[in-house]
Motif scaffolding. Structure first.
Motif, short mmCIF file in Angstrom:
data_model
loop_
_atom_site.label_atom_id
_atom_site.label_comp_id
_atom_site.label_asym_id
_atom_site.label_seq_id
_atom_site.Cartn_x
_atom_site.Cartn_y
_atom_site.Cartn_z
N ALA A 194 0.81 -1.22 0.00
CA ALA A 194 0.00 0.00 0.00
C ALA A 194 0.84 1.27 0.00
O ALA A 194 0.33 2.35 -0.30
N ILE A 195 2.13 1.17 0.33
CA ILE A 195 2.97 2.37 0.44
C ILE A 195 4.22 2.28 -0.43
O ILE A 195 5.09 3.15 -0.35
N ALA A 196 4.33 1.24 -1.24
CA ALA A 196 5.54 1.04 -2.05
C ALA A 196 5.78 2.17 -3.04
O ALA A 196 6.92 2.37 -3.47
N ASP A 197 4.76 2.90 -3.40
CA ASP A 197 4.91 3.98 -4.36
C ASP A 197 5.38 5.27 -3.73
O ASP A 197 5.57 6.28 -4.42
N ARG A 198 5.62 5.26 -2.37
CA ARG A 198 5.97 6.51 -1.70
C ARG A 198 7.16 6.42 -0.76
O ARG A 198 7.73 7.45 -0.40
N VAL A 199 7.57 5.23 -0.34
CA VAL A 199 8.64 5.15 0.66
C VAL A 199 9.84 4.38 0.11
O VAL A 199 9.70 3.47 -0.71
N PHE A 200 11.02 4.79 0.57
CA PHE A 200 12.23 4.00 0.39
C PHE A 200 12.30 2.98 1.52
O PHE A 200 11.86 3.25 2.65
#
Length: 372
Positions: A194-200
């Motif tokens: 759900a957050i792979a597109d925003r976090v390293f």
């Protein structure tokens, strides 16, 4: 249940040792020896041509294992490096403004603290640190360029549960959110879909991945940090046809690559993951084994003069127990003299658990502690 047969080489190398430091240096399973041997044999057989194999099938397999473990939608967002510090330096270099305003927890690992202290000293960064429970609120209330936080804090075992809250703040123009997953990867079930597109996300094989040194990785979200200033020629591995003077970058996670590296860690990591698959050992199953051992130790109350910082509960738990007390360093040394390997950080004794231990090992540790 015992899984010692998977670690016969490491255990037989020092059979009298009790190794309760899986969180610090995880003993290597036999499969890693097979992976190391395969790396040597490929180098002997292919010589110069080995790199096509390494950057193809070997690299791709390792990416797929990580993507499956973390529920990442695209394995190509993953890059590899000998250590996570390389990735920190490259991410920082890609931020266009100076000084960089950084927010982190007050429990980050030594390499981050030292590098950040030097950047602050040089005027490159302004650092703010807060306790883990105040991280999201502080990030929401102020302007930062970089937010850096460990998923599981290395010293206390505390777990940051609000990754989604941090991810909601991330934007390509800043702030960037970096999750240090070294004590979470393959220790607690982690779903980044759900957050792979925003976090390293950075982690590596030295601890719970059981693959040893030299195989660290970064998941880099698309659109974030497209041109790191600190870069190596592998970052343009598929872009060598550019005209002289042009600095091209791979469009996927490869934009964070450096230069020539020792690929044996990738072989070890792949071999260990294949072993786990063959044994049906998922991260939740390994965690359940560890949780039983931890409960057995906690219930024995073998350290009544220490305070347990991360008591077990119903949710995720670190693979180590952190006991705080003024005698931590002395007890660590005393245990080492008895061939019991633990780990100490200041006044915190860390006792780590892994697949290569069983209830009998815990009983031996309890007996030694009670006899001190």
């Amino acid at each position: 249940m015992t899984y010692k047969h998977l670690f016969s080489r490491s255990l037989s190398a020092k059979p009298d040792r009790l190794h309760f430091a899986a969180h610090s240096h995880h003993l290597w399973p036999d499969a890693s020896f097979d992976g190391q041997t395969a790396a040597w044999e490929d180098a002997a057989r292919m010589a110069d041509l080995k790199w096509g194999h390494i950057m193809g099938p070997v690299w791709g397999e390792a990416q797929r294992h990580i993507a499956r473990e973390l529920s990442l939608p695209d394995p190509s967002t993953i890059a590899f490096s000998p250590n996570t510090h390389d990735f920190l330096v490259r991410i920082f270099s890609a931020i266009p403004k100076r000084p960089v305003r950084v927010l982190a927890t007050d429990g980050e690992f030594h390499s981050f603290r030292r590098q950040m202290a030097r950047w602050v000293e040089a005027g490159e960064a302004i650092l703010s640190t807060v306790s883990a429970d105040k991280l999201t609120a502080t990030a929401e209330a102020s302007d930062f360029d970089l937010i850096f936080a460990s998923h599981v804090l290395f010293n206390s075992g505390a777990i940051i549960t609000d990754l989604e809250g941090l991810a909601a703040l991330a934007k390509p123009e800043g702030p960037w959110v970096v999750i240090d997953g070294y004590h979470g990867f393959m220790a607690i079930a982690t779903d980044l879909s759900a957050i792979a597109d925003r976090v390293f996300y950075v982690s590596g094989g030295y601890k719970y991945a059981m693959a040893g040194e030299g195989v660290c990785f970064l998941h880099a979200p698309p659109g974030f940090a497209p041109r790191p200033v600190i870069t190596g020629w592998y970052a343009a591995f598929e872009d060598l046809a550019l005209p002289p003077g042009a600095v091209g970058y791979a469009q996927d996670g490869g934009r964070f690559l450096g230069s020539t590296f020792d690929p044996s860690g990738l072989y070890r990591f792949n071999a260990v993951r294949r072993m786990l698959d063959a044994e049906g050992l998922t991260t939740p199953k390994v965690s359940a084994h560890v949780a039983e051992l931890q409960k057995h130790f906690i219930d024995a109350n073998a350290l009544p003069d220490f305070r347990l910082l991360n008591p077990s509960g119903s949710g995720n738990h670190a693979r180590f127990l952190a006991y705080k007390g003024p005698g931590a360093a002395a007890l660590h040394a005393q245990l080492e003299n008895r061939n019991v390997i633990t780990d100490v950080r200041g006044d915190v004794l860390r006792i780590g658990f892994g697949l290569y231990q069983d209830a009998e090992d815990v009983d031996r540790l309890i007996e030694i502690l009670r006899a001190r």
